[in-house]
Design an enzyme around this catalytic site. Structure first.
Site, PDB file in Angstrom:
ATOM      1  N   HIS A   1       0.124  39.366 -25.307  1.00  0.00           N
ATOM      2  CA  HIS A   1       1.373  39.052 -24.608  1.00  0.00           C
ATOM      3  C   HIS A   1       1.115  38.617 -23.158  1.00  0.00           C
ATOM      4  O   HIS A   1       0.392  39.290 -22.422  1.00  0.00           O
ATOM      5  CB  HIS A   1       2.314  40.268 -24.544  1.00  0.00           C
ATOM      6  CG  HIS A   1       2.324  41.129 -25.758  1.00  0.00           C
ATOM      7  ND1 HIS A   1       3.072  40.842 -26.867  1.00  0.00           N
ATOM      8  CD2 HIS A   1       1.666  42.281 -26.045  1.00  0.00           C
ATOM      9  CE1 HIS A   1       2.879  41.789 -27.783  1.00  0.00           C
ATOM     10  NE2 HIS A   1       2.025  42.662 -27.309  1.00  0.00           N
TER      11      HIS A   1
ATOM     12  N   GLY B   1      -2.975 -12.918 -26.605  1.00  0.00           N
ATOM     13  CA  GLY B   1      -1.522 -13.066 -26.544  1.00  0.00           C
ATOM     14  C   GLY B   1      -0.899 -12.312 -25.381  1.00  0.00           C
ATOM     15  O   GLY B   1      -1.301 -11.192 -25.065  1.00  0.00           O
TER      16      GLY B   1
ATOM     17  N   TYR C   1      -3.137  35.621 -18.741  1.00  0.00           N
ATOM     18  CA  TYR C   1      -3.995  34.484 -18.406  1.00  0.00           C
ATOM     19  C   TYR C   1      -5.442  34.949 -18.371  1.00  0.00           C
ATOM     20  O   TYR C   1      -5.798  35.853 -17.606  1.00  0.00           O
ATOM     21  CB  TYR C   1      -3.621  33.870 -17.052  1.00  0.00           C
ATOM     22  CG  TYR C   1      -4.604  32.806 -16.620  1.00  0.00           C
ATOM     23  CD1 TYR C   1      -4.713  31.611 -17.335  1.00  0.00           C
ATOM     24  CD2 TYR C   1      -5.439  33.000 -15.523  1.00  0.00           C
ATOM     25  CE1 TYR C   1      -5.624  30.639 -16.964  1.00  0.00           C
ATOM     26  CE2 TYR C   1      -6.355  32.027 -15.144  1.00  0.00           C
ATOM     27  CZ  TYR C   1      -6.441  30.850 -15.868  1.00  0.00           C
ATOM     28  OH  TYR C   1      -7.351  29.886 -15.495  1.00  0.00           O
TER      29      TYR C   1
ATOM     30  N   ARG D   1      -3.706  51.778  -7.810  1.00  0.00           N
ATOM     31  CA  ARG D   1      -2.300  51.494  -7.551  1.00  0.00           C
ATOM     32  C   ARG D   1      -1.756  52.555  -6.606  1.00  0.00           C
ATOM     33  O   ARG D   1      -2.336  53.635  -6.450  1.00  0.00           O
ATOM     34  CB  ARG D   1      -1.479  51.457  -8.852  1.00  0.00           C
ATOM     35  CG  ARG D   1      -1.517  52.719  -9.700  1.00  0.00           C
ATOM     36  CD  ARG D   1      -0.564  52.563 -10.885  1.00  0.00           C
ATOM     37  NE  ARG D   1      -0.569  53.760 -11.728  1.00  0.00           N
ATOM     38  CZ  ARG D   1      -1.035  53.801 -12.962  1.00  0.00           C
ATOM     39  NH1 ARG D   1      -1.569  52.716 -13.499  1.00  0.00           N
ATOM     40  NH2 ARG D   1      -0.989  54.927 -13.667  1.00  0.00           N
TER      41      ARG D   1
ATOM     42  N   TYR E   1      -7.246 -10.809 -35.756  1.00  0.00           N
ATOM     43  CA  TYR E   1      -6.247 -10.782 -34.689  1.00  0.00           C
ATOM     44  C   TYR E   1      -6.114  -9.376 -34.125  1.00  0.00           C
ATOM     45  O   TYR E   1      -5.972  -8.398 -34.874  1.00  0.00           O
ATOM     46  CB  TYR E   1      -4.901 -11.295 -35.214  1.00  0.00           C
ATOM     47  CG  TYR E   1      -4.959 -12.768 -35.536  1.00  0.00           C
ATOM     48  CD1 TYR E   1      -4.526 -13.721 -34.618  1.00  0.00           C
ATOM     49  CD2 TYR E   1      -5.509 -13.204 -36.740  1.00  0.00           C
ATOM     50  CE1 TYR E   1      -4.625 -15.079 -34.906  1.00  0.00           C
ATOM     51  CE2 TYR E   1      -5.615 -14.552 -37.038  1.00  0.00           C
ATOM     52  CZ  TYR E   1      -5.174 -15.488 -36.109  1.00  0.00           C
ATOM     53  OH  TYR E   1      -5.288 -16.829 -36.388  1.00  0.00           O
TER      54      TYR E   1
ATOM     55  N   ALA F   1      -0.406  43.419 -21.845  1.00  0.00           N
ATOM     56  CA  ALA F   1       0.564  42.408 -21.426  1.00  0.00           C
ATOM     57  C   ALA F   1       0.559  42.238 -19.916  1.00  0.00           C
ATOM     58  O   ALA F   1       0.454  43.203 -19.160  1.00  0.00           O
ATOM     59  CB  ALA F   1       1.957  42.802 -21.902  1.00  0.00           C
TER      60      ALA F   1
ATOM     61  N   ASN G   1       4.605  -7.662 -32.253  1.00  0.00           N
ATOM     62  CA  ASN G   1       5.108  -8.507 -31.173  1.00  0.00           C
ATOM     63  C   ASN G   1       6.148  -7.805 -30.319  1.00  0.00           C
ATOM     64  O   ASN G   1       6.587  -8.353 -29.315  1.00  0.00           O
ATOM     65  CB  ASN G   1       5.710  -9.795 -31.750  1.00  0.00           C
ATOM     66  CG  ASN G   1       4.641 -10.702 -32.326  1.00  0.00           C
ATOM     67  OD1 ASN G   1       3.718 -11.107 -31.628  1.00  0.00           O
ATOM     68  ND2 ASN G   1       4.751 -11.011 -33.609  1.00  0.00           N
TER      69      ASN G   1
END
Length: 452
Positions: free
Chosen positions: A358, A9, A361, A435, A98, A375, A222
Site C-alpha cells: 500500500h 510525399g 515508494y 519518533r 511506398y 503502508a 493520406n
C-alpha cells in the site's frame, strides 16, 4: 535485388508538420514498417527517396543498410525513382515500394518477385468494388498494355475494377532506359512511373501481375482518418494472431500492441491493455484491464491487476502487482513479490516473497527476501543533487509511514517501528524506532470560529 521506397510525399491532408511517412502506426513510423518488410526480402541495396522538408526522415531512420536520395522538386513517382538511379545495380531487378503503404506482407511481395523473375515487368494489382481515384490496369487479350490514371482515363477505362497499387518490380537496366523516356505531358504535369508499362510493351518485355493475399495490404495513408483505419486493421491482425497462438483476449477489438508481444501458454489479457516495445508474458500470466506495459518481462503465473503501469521492468514468477501500481525502469522483482495499490518502484531489486502492498515508494533500493514494507513507506533517495541507495536485508519488517534517508542499510531481521525517520543504519534483529514521545494534553479545546 534493389529496393526503392518512395517516401517524398508532402502529406498535406495529414494537417501536420511531421512528414507523412513518420506518423506512427502501432507505435512505429509508417516508413519503418515498409523498411522492415523490405529487409525480409534480403535486398542488396535499399534506397529511400525523401522530399523537401523531410530531412527528419534520414535523420531518424539512418542505418548501415539504408541509403537516401532527395526528390526536389517533387514531380511525380517516375521522377522520384529517377533520384535512385545512380544507386541501382543493373544486374539485379528493382522493386519499388511506398513509404505510406505499411501493411504489404513479404509473402505478397515475394509472389510478385517470383512472377516477374529477372526479365519481366511485374505489377501488384488488386480488384476493387469502387476503384475511384486509382490508376486502372488496361489489358488487351488478357495481357497488360498500360496503366491509366483516374484523371486521364476515358469513360470505358473508368469502368475497370483492377487497379494499380503502385508496387512494381522491373529489370533495372530496362527500368533506367524507360525512366529516361518519361514525359510529363498529362493532366497533372508529372512524370508517372506507370508510363513505363507502355515502354515495356513497346520493347517486347512481358508485363505480368500478382495480387496480395488481402486487399488491405495495399491501403495507403493520406489522412488521419486513413491512418486510424489502418491502425484498427493492424491491431485486428495482431489480435487474431494472438488468439491463434492460444492467448485469451477478453475483447480482441480492445487491445493495442505497439511493438512485439510474446506470450506463453494460457495467457489471459483483459480489455484496454497497451503493450509497447518488446514485452514477454510467460505461461499463465494474467493481465487485468487497462494496464500499460512497456519493454517488460513478466514471469509465469504472475497476475497484474487493473490500471498498472510497467516500464523497462522484470517481474518474476507468481508475483501479484497492482491495482494502480507503477514499475519504473530498472525494477527487478523475484518470484512471489507483491506490489500493491499506489506503490511505485524504481531502479530497485526486490527479492522473493517480499511485499509492499500500500501507498509506498521504493526507489534506488535493494530489498531482501521476506521483507514486509508497511503502508506509506518512502525511501528518500534524492538529496537535491545526488541519488543514494537503500539496502534492506532479508526478513525485515518496516512499519507504516516510515522514511528511510539514503544512503542507509537495514540489517537482517530488523524491525522499524511505525512512523520512524531512519537516518542511521538499523542493526540486525533489533527494533529501531525514531519518533517523538506521545503526550496527552488535558483540558484541550479546539479553536472556535470567530464571527466577524
Amino acid at each position: 535485388m534493389n529496393i526503392v521506397i518512395l517516401a517524398a510525399g508532402m502529406g498535406k491532408r495529414m494537417q501536420s508538420a511531421l512528414p507523412k511517412v513518420l506518423h506512427p502506426l502501432a507505435g512505429k513510423p509508417l516508413l519503418s514498417h515498409v523498411i522492415d518488410t523490405a529487409r525480409q526480402l534480403s535486398p542488396s541495396r535499399l534506397c529511400v527517396i525523401y522530399g523537401h522538408g523531410g530531412e527528419q526522415v534520414p535523420q531518424l531512420l539512418q542505418a548501415k543498410d539504408l541509403s537516401f536520395a532527395k526528390q526536389e522538386p517533387q514531380l511525380g513517382t517516375g521522377h522520384a525513382v529517377m533520384q535512385a538511379v545512380p544507386q541501382l545495380d543493373d544486374h539485379t531487378p528493382t522493386l519499388i515500394l511506398y513509404g505510406d503503404v505499411p501493411l504489404t506482407t513479404a509473402a505478397s511481395l515475394q509472389r510478385l518477385l517470383d512472377s516477374a523473375g529477372n526479365d519481366k515487368l511485374g505489377i501488384l494489382t488488386v480488384n476493387l468494388g469502387n476503384p475511384t481515384g486509382y490508376g486502372r490496369i488496361v489489358r488487351e487479350n488478357g495481357a497488360i498494355t498500360r496503366i491509366v490514371e483516374q484523371k486521364d482515363a476515358k469513360p470505358a477505362e473508368l469502368e475497370i475494377n483492377e487497379i494499380n497499387t503502385g508496387i512494381m518490380v522491373a529489370p533495372t537496366a530496362a527500368l533506367k532506359r524507360w525512366l529516361a523516356k518519361l514525359s510529363n505531358n498529362n493532366a497533372q504535369g508529372e512524370y508517372y512511373l506507370t508510363d513505363i508499362v507502355a515502354s515495356a510493351v513497346a520493347d517486347g518485355v512481358a508485363v505480368v501481375s500478382a495480387q496480395p493475399d488481402h486487399e488491405w495490404e495495399t491501403h495507403g495513408v493520406n489522412s488521419k482518418v486513413q491512418l486510424a483505419e489502418l491502425e484498427r486493421i493492424h491491431q485486428r491482425n495482431i489480435a487474431h494472431a494472438l488468439l491463434e497462438q492460444g492467448v485469451t483476449l477478453a475483447d480482441p477489438a480492445r487491445i493495442d500492441v505497439r511493438g512485439t508481444l510474446t506470450c506463453g501458454r494460457d495467457v489471459t489479457i483483459d480489455v484496454g491493455c497497451v503493450f509497447e516495445g518488446d514485452v514477454s508474458l510467460a505461461d499463465g500470466v494474467r493481465i487485468d484491464a487497462n494496464c500499460v506495459i512497456h519493454n517488460s518481462t513478466i514471469g509465469a503465473r504472475s497476475h497484474v491487476r487493473p490500471y498498472s503501469h510497467f516500464e523497462n521492468a522484470v517481474v518474476g514468477a507468481e508475483c501479484i502487482i497492482g491495482p494502480y501500481a507503477r514499475l519504473r525502469p530498472g525494477t527487478v522483482l523475484a518470484e512471489d513479490v507483491h506490489i500493491g495499490n499506489f506503490v511505485e518502484v524504481k531502479n530497485s531489486d526486490i527479492a522473493a516473497h517480499s511485499k509492499a502492498n500500500h501507498l509506498t515508494y521504493v526507489g534506488d533500493s535493494t530489498v531482501g527476501s521476506r521483507v514486509n514494507i508497511g503502508a506509506g513507506t518512502i525511501t528518500c533517495n534524492y538529496d537535491g543533487v545526488n541519488k543514494s541507495r537503500t539496502i534492506i536485508e532479508d526478513d525485515v519488517f518496516v512499519g507504516s509511514a516510515t522514511q528511510l534517508i539514503a544512503p542507509i542499510r537495514v540489517g537482517k531481521g530488523a524491525t522499524l517501528g511505525a512512523g520512524t525517520t531512519l537516518t542511521k543504519d538499523a542493526p540486525a534483529d533489533k527494533l529501531t524506532v525514531s519518533r517523538a514521545k506521545q503526550i496527552t494534553v488535558d483540558n484541550w479545546q479546539r479553536p472556535v470560529k470567530i464571527k466577524k
